[in-house]
Design an enzyme around this catalytic site. Structure first.
Site, mmCIF file in Angstrom:
data_model
loop_
_atom_site.group_PDB
_atom_site.id
_atom_site.type_symbol
_atom_site.label_atom_id
_atom_site.label_comp_id
_atom_site.label_asym_id
_atom_site.label_seq_id
_atom_site.Cartn_x
_atom_site.Cartn_y
_atom_site.Cartn_z
ATOM 1 N N ILE A 152 2.693 1.221 -70.611
ATOM 2 C CA ILE A 152 1.594 1.886 -71.326
ATOM 3 C C ILE A 152 0.316 1.061 -71.206
ATOM 4 O O ILE A 152 -0.753 1.585 -70.858
ATOM 5 C CB ILE A 152 1.964 2.112 -72.812
ATOM 6 C CG1 ILE A 152 3.079 3.148 -72.923
ATOM 7 C CG2 ILE A 152 0.739 2.515 -73.628
ATOM 8 C CD1 ILE A 152 3.764 3.160 -74.284
ATOM 9 N N GLU A 153 0.418 -0.218 -71.487
ATOM 10 C CA GLU A 153 -0.758 -1.101 -71.440
ATOM 11 C C GLU A 153 -1.320 -1.198 -70.022
ATOM 12 O O GLU A 153 -2.538 -1.168 -69.819
ATOM 13 C CB GLU A 153 -0.399 -2.485 -71.963
ATOM 14 C CG GLU A 153 -1.550 -3.463 -71.948
ATOM 15 C CD GLU A 153 -2.172 -3.709 -73.302
ATOM 16 O OE1 GLU A 153 -3.330 -4.170 -73.323
ATOM 17 O OE2 GLU A 153 -1.517 -3.459 -74.327
ATOM 18 N N THR A 154 -0.457 -1.293 -69.042
ATOM 19 C CA THR A 154 -0.912 -1.396 -67.648
ATOM 20 C C THR A 154 -1.673 -0.149 -67.229
ATOM 21 O O THR A 154 -2.791 -0.236 -66.694
ATOM 22 C CB THR A 154 0.295 -1.639 -66.708
ATOM 23 O OG1 THR A 154 0.892 -2.894 -67.047
ATOM 24 C CG2 THR A 154 -0.128 -1.648 -65.253
#
Length: 136
Positions: free
Chosen positions: A58-60
């Site tokens: 998600i963060e990437t």
């Protein structure tokens, strides 16, 4: 699946963590980012897809989109990440699609949907990034 031809600027984006987890980009734009990670190597002790791996994916994805949106002279840094885990994956790949919800002057927010190889939703997340001057 073959990795698409990536723009030259993408060479500056992958982090050591992305590489370690086997992240593969598929589609890159400020409005929509798609990528995937293998389940193998990203599991918890029971052999199931690790919830932390969902957080990394998600963060990437959201960070790539937000940095594309930020533009030259600016960077986007994560300020809020949340995830709801719906089911697990035991093998294959988890593919994520980050869709921009808001692309503002100082904030970029993405909804990220992660699915398994059968298209079943594994996790739903949201990432909000602050756009700040690049002081590196």
């Amino acid at each position: 699946m073959t990795t698409p031809d990536l723009p030259d600027w993408y060479a500056l984006l992958p982090s050591a963590l992305d590489l370690k987890m086997g992240f593969e980009p598929i589609e890159l734009s400020a409005e929509r980012v798609v990528g995937r990670m293998p389940v193998t190597g990203n599991t918890q002790p029971l052999g199931l897809w690790h919830g932390g791996a969902s957080g990394v994916l998600i963060e990437t994805l959201g960070s790539i989109g937000a940095n594309l949106h930020a533009g030259e002279g600016y960077v986007a840094v994560g300020v809020d990440l949340n995830a709801t885990h719906h089911r697990t994956a035991r093998s294959g790949w988890v593919t994520g699609t980050a869709t921009a919800l808001r692309l503002g002057r100082t904030v970029a927010t993405y909804e990220v949907v992660l699915v398994d190889d059968d298209g079943q939703r594994v996790c739903t997340g949201r990432l909000t990034c602050q756009v700040v001057p690049d002081r590196r």
